[in-house]
Write a protein that holds these residues in place. Structure first.
Motif, short mmCIF file in Angstrom:
data_model
loop_
_atom_site.label_atom_id
_atom_site.label_comp_id
_atom_site.label_asym_id
_atom_site.label_seq_id
_atom_site.Cartn_x
_atom_site.Cartn_y
_atom_site.Cartn_z
N ARG A 51 0.84 -1.20 0.00
CA ARG A 51 0.00 0.00 0.00
C ARG A 51 0.88 1.25 0.00
N LEU A 52 0.41 2.27 -0.72
CA LEU A 52 1.14 3.53 -0.80
C LEU A 52 0.54 4.56 0.14
N SER A 53 1.38 5.47 0.60
CA SER A 53 0.91 6.60 1.40
C SER A 53 0.17 7.56 0.47
N ALA A 54 -0.54 8.52 1.05
CA ALA A 54 -1.26 9.51 0.24
C ALA A 54 -0.29 10.28 -0.66
N LYS A 55 0.86 10.66 -0.13
CA LYS A 55 1.85 11.40 -0.92
C LYS A 55 2.40 10.53 -2.05
N GLU A 56 2.66 9.26 -1.75
CA GLU A 56 3.15 8.35 -2.79
C GLU A 56 2.10 8.18 -3.89
N GLU A 57 0.83 8.06 -3.51
CA GLU A 57 -0.23 7.94 -4.51
C GLU A 57 -0.30 9.21 -5.36
N GLU A 58 -0.17 10.36 -4.73
CA GLU A 58 -0.20 11.64 -5.44
C GLU A 58 0.92 11.70 -6.48
N VAL A 59 2.12 11.34 -6.08
CA VAL A 59 3.27 11.36 -7.00
C VAL A 59 3.09 10.30 -8.07
N MET A 60 2.63 9.13 -7.69
CA MET A 60 2.43 8.05 -8.65
C MET A 60 1.41 8.45 -9.71
N GLU A 61 0.38 9.15 -9.31
CA GLU A 61 -0.64 9.64 -10.26
C GLU A 61 0.02 10.54 -11.31
N LEU A 62 0.90 11.42 -10.88
CA LEU A 62 1.61 12.30 -11.82
C LEU A 62 2.53 11.50 -12.73
N ILE A 63 3.15 10.47 -12.19
CA ILE A 63 4.04 9.62 -13.01
C ILE A 63 3.21 8.86 -14.05
N TRP A 64 2.06 8.32 -13.65
CA TRP A 64 1.20 7.62 -14.61
C TRP A 64 0.76 8.56 -15.72
N GLN A 65 0.47 9.80 -15.39
CA GLN A 65 0.06 10.78 -16.40
C GLN A 65 1.21 11.13 -17.34
N THR A 66 2.42 11.19 -16.80
CA THR A 66 3.58 11.65 -17.55
C THR A 66 4.28 10.53 -18.31
#
Length: 123
Positions: A3-18
């Motif tokens: 499981r990812l932390s909220a911050k990790e999910e936030e960064v991962m979302e940007l990585i998935w977009q990019t």
């Protein structure tokens, strides 16, 4: 899947977009006031340790790419939530969602027809 932390999910979302990117490229996507670049770099390292990213050297820096697809992570999180809060009952999840979204009987019949006809893709 870890499981990812909220911050990790936030960064991962940007990585998935990019797609493949550097920590600096993700950092630049934040609005002012931006978090510290060092903090974003630390999140990238944490995501790599957890198996969500891999990197390759490019010049003096690194480019990272997602190893886990967004849909795969979403399915895992949803399964975890269903297990944790609804005792593993998918029926309970659908019932709860249908009530909250105020789906009509016609909406539900259309959903059933889609499921039976194989019309739902991998979401």
């Amino acid at each position: 899947m870890i499981r990812l932390s909220a911050k990790e999910e936030e960064v991962m979302e940007l990585i998935w977009q990019t797609g493949e990117c550097s920590p600096r490229e993700v950092w630049q996507q934040y609005a002012e006031p931006r978090p510290l670049l060092n903090g974003i770099q630390n999140v990238f390292q944490s995501l790599e340790r957890k198996g969500y990213l891999r990197h390759r050297r490019v010049g003096r820096g690194y480019l990272y790419e997602p190893v886990v697809e967004k849909g795969t992570y979403g399915h895992s999180r949803l399964s975890s939530l269903v297990d944790r809060f609804l005792g593993g009952s998918v029926r309970g999840l659908v019932t709860q969602f249908a009530r909250e979204q105020r789906l009509s009987a016609d909406d539900l019949r259309a959903i059933i027809a889609e499921i039976e006809g194989g019309g739902l893709g991998s979401c």
